[in-house]
Design an enzyme around this catalytic site. Structure first.
Site, short mmCIF file in Angstrom:
data_model
loop_
_atom_site.label_atom_id
_atom_site.label_comp_id
_atom_site.label_asym_id
_atom_site.label_seq_id
_atom_site.Cartn_x
_atom_site.Cartn_y
_atom_site.Cartn_z
CG ASP A 10 1.12 -4.48 -0.14
OD1 ASP A 10 0.93 -5.40 0.13
OD2 ASP A 10 1.11 -3.45 0.72
CB VAL A 47 -5.83 6.98 4.15
CG1 VAL A 47 -6.30 7.70 3.07
CG2 VAL A 47 -4.72 6.03 3.64
#
Ligand SMILES: Nc1ncnc2c1ncn2[C@@H]1O[C@H](COP(=O)(O)OP(=O)(O)OP(=O)(O)O)[C@@H](O)[C@H]1O
Length: 710
Positions: free
Chosen positions: A198, A89
């Site tokens: 998740d 990211v």
């Protein structure tokens, strides 16, 4: 030229090639280099000093990789925010929109199959349609040179794993609020048919300076599925499981592709435990060992690790982490509601959890704006072992074939409320049956429903049996609001038994519980009258419930798994109607002041002949003086309006069993009307909404005592 000068010249050439600087900046820099003759580090420092590039960009340029910092001729990578199993990211600048964003580049190996690419595009499309304060906004997705990435809102915050690593386990009220907000985000996803798959601390980002908690990575775990889908992934067949072994639900461990929102609720329960203790629910030397424990071991003890946690919170963790999905909260909203009494902050935001930049520990105190909201001083939470930070990231795990039938370590008897843990593995992973047995035992050994009682606040609690009733008002009902907020009439079931206070909470009761009260009627109340408390915010009403629960602990009527809270709107109307379908529980009209305290004018057709006071009332009147309805409840019509737990929306009526209203909103429901309303405004179906922070001198509340798993 010296080698130092060579390096600087090369750096300059790389800068040119990167196209990150304007021509004017490049000319300016060259002039400075010609004059100062810097070596490479000095030239890099100068670029940084001028604020033209970030240290990450300068490093990349120095390595000759500057050109790759411009992505899709629109995004400029600024720095790396982090990296997990799925990808990296970046903080980036969107030159077209002129804003900073977060850009997640998916690892190539995650998208080698065309099926996975399609899935990625589908998930991102679904995510871009999400619009909720607790879900990160997704703006865009693209592919460049075989790399897939998506662009999302940049959150100025820190994920829960890092927060707990830096500041240790969170105070109870903060942990609950973070998870409550995550649950609200999850509810939004659930209502759009998405499952996160998740949920874990690193996918929950808490803002640095207040603001909403955000869920990230929704649905992306599906990228880990091989193209074959479920059959290719059953651990019982192939030995794979998707997700993070620290938080994965048992059914997800068995068959990762066939899970629903309740697997996320399980993981959220584990994440709550982590936020409160700094520990993952099950320790294990290998992912396999952890997975097996999720399938067979009882949920972890909370109270032995957090002495300051209310026992109810342990039950909420256990409820979420039930082995059997049917025994968990069935929606994230249910979990959010269960956590609400422990969350003193003004919904929906939360406090900053970390000090800026320095990463220093900051005092964790609730906002001062909420008198009485402060939790008892925290003994430093003392995990029994070193905090184990959640990790590793999401992965696909392969269980070695010989591990399929291993027996699992069990807790000693008595470590769990049931006193017994059943854990027998017959053949390959007979986990679910065990989980069901354990949790059923936990639930079924619960105590019986108490008899009607008067609680420690002095509120008489009336037992309500529950039932199915017609909620809302028919179109022909006189006095009905004309904006559609009361209808159409729907069949709603309120499950019982549960208890409701026979009266509104009085000023005196509130003062004794909270140490003070904001009521406008305070002066009168101080003279010993039992006026209803007013000017109480919705948050304060919840805080009263939380304190009452604490105070009632150990009393004969107190039951594990039950809690005080505000009534849902459906519970309130069910209780108010007391099996009637007329505008009032006392019929088609209502009399002041014998049947209700409202604004009697002698002109409203719904008014029954009675005394008309000379001038409008300025306060409510003593509770319990009007005629009770058939359930034995006083002042459901009029006196002060009453906060309910639901968010308010005009079209928010839901049918079915125990509806809880919309997932979010700006206003909370008030019911019953007040001394300021005419007769039509105190009908059973009359409803309104007010901001939860509003202090209104005509709004108070009453409480219910009900099982958390109602
Ligand atoms: N939209 C965002 N804004 C700010 N920071 C973000 C954003 N999305 C992710 N991050 C941060 O980037 C870092 C890496 O995120 P990533 O999702 O890759 O990590 P992870 O959840 O540990 O890994 P994975 O889910 O891929 O296994 C985390 O610290 C996370 O807090």
């Amino acid at each position: 030229m010296s080698s130092a000068a060579d390096a600087t010249a090369m750096f300059y050439q790389n800068l040119q090639a990167s196209r990150l600087l304007t021509d004017a900046q490049l000319r300016d820099l060259w002039g400075w280099i010609a004059h100062a003759r810097p070596d490479l580090p000095a030239a890099a420092r100068e670029v940084s000093r001028r604020g033209w590039l970030t240290p990450y960009q300068i490093r990349e340029v120095a390595r000759g990789r500057g050109a790759a910092l411009k992505v899709a001729s629109r995004y400029v990578l600024l720095t790396v925010l982090g990296e997990g199993g799925m990808g990296r990211v970046y903080k980036a600048h969107d030159t077209r929109m002129g804003r900073d964003v977060a850009l997640k580049v998916i690892r190539r190996e995650r998208l080698t199959h065309s099926v996975a690419v399609v899935r990625f595009e589908q998930e991102v499309l679904a995510l871009s349609a999400m619009d909720h304060p607790n879900v990160v906004k997704v703006y865009d997705a693209e592919e460049v040179d075989g790399y897939h990435f998506y662009v999302m809102e940049l959150i100025d915050g820190t994920d829960l794993t890092k927060i707990v690593r830096e500041v240790g386990p969170l105070p109870v009220f903060q942990a609950c609020d973070v998870i409550r907000q995550a649950a609200l985000g999850l509810q939004h996803a659930h209502e759009r048919g998405l499952v996160h798959r998740d949920i874990k601390p690193s996918n929950i980002i808490a803002p640095r300076h207040g603001g909403a908690v955000k869920l990230v990575d929704l649905g992306l775990a599906r990228l880990m599925e091989p193209p074959g889908g479920a059959d290719a992934l059953r651990i019982t067949q192939e030995g794979f499981v998707i997700g993070t072994p620290d938080f994965v639900a048992p059914e997800q461990a068995r068959n990762p592709t066939a899970v629903d929102i309740r697997a996320d609720i399980y993981a959220l329960g584990g994440t709550l435990y982590f936020a409160l203790t700094g520990l993952v629910p099950y320790e294990g030397a290998t992912p396999t060992e952890k997975l097996l424990k999720h399938c067979t071991d009882p949920p972890p003890d909370l109270l032995s690790r957090r002495a300051d946690a209310p026992p109810l919170l342990e039950q909420i963790v256990h409820w979420c982490m039930a082995k059997e999905p049917d025994h968990r909260p069935q929606t994230p909203l249910q979990l959010a509601a269960a956590l609400q009494p422990f969350c003193p902050t003004e919904a929906p935001g939360s406090e900053a959890l970390l000090a800026p930049a320095s990463g220093q520990r900051v005092p964790m105190v609730p906002p001062e704006a909420h008198p009485g909201a402060a939790p008892s001083p925290l003994p430093a939470p003392a995990p029994v072992t070193q905090p184990s930070i959640a990790g590793p990231g999401s992965q696909v795990f392969k269980l070695a074939p010989h591990e399929h039938g291993v027996s699992v370590r069990r807790r000693p008897r008595g470590a769990f409320p049931t006193g017994t843990v059943l854990a027998v593995l017959g053949g390959l992973f007979v986990f679910a049956a065990l989980g069901v047995a354990v949790f059923l035992a936990f639930i079924n050994t619960g105590p019986t429903v108490p008899k009607p009682f008067t609680n420690t606040a002095g509120l008489k609690m009336v037992r309500l049996e529950g039932g199915t009733f017609k909620m809302g008002s028919p179109e022909e009902e006189p006095g009905r609001a004309d904006d559609g907020r009361e209808g159409p009439v729907r069949e709603v079931t309120v499950r019982g038994p549960f208890f409701m206070s026979s009266t509104e909470v009085t000023h005196g009761q509130y003062v004794r519980m909270m140490g003070g009260a904001p009521s406008r009627g305070a002066a009168l109340a101080a003279r010993g009258t039992s006026l209803p408390v007013d000017s109480v915010t919705w948050d304060e009403a919840n805080e009263f419930c939380r304190k009452l629960l604490e105070k009632d602990r150990g009393q004969a009527w107190a039951r594990n798994g039950w809690a005080y809270r505000l009534p849902t709107e459906a519970e309130w109307e069910y209780a108010c109607r007391a099996n009637t379908t007329t505008p009032f529980s006392c019929g088609d009209a209502i009399a002041f002041p014998t049947q209700a305290v409202f604004l009697a004018t002698g002109e409203d057709p719904l008014e029954r002949a009675g005394d008309v006071p000379g001038k409008p009332l300025r306060f409510g009147t003593e509770v319990g003086k009007t005629k009770p309805n058939d359930f034995g409840l006083y002042d459901m019509h009029g006196n002060v309006a009453e906060w309910c737990s639901d968010w308010f929306r005009i079209d928010a009526y839901k049918e079915g069993a125990d509806p809880t209203g919309p997932a979010d909103g700006d206003m909370r429901v008030i019911r019953g009307g007040s001394f300021r309303d005419r007769a039509s405004g105190v009908r059973s179906a009359a409803r309104d909404g007010k901001r939860p922070t509003d202090r209104l001198d005509y709004v108070g509340f009453r409480v219910v005592y009900a099982p958390l798993q109602k």
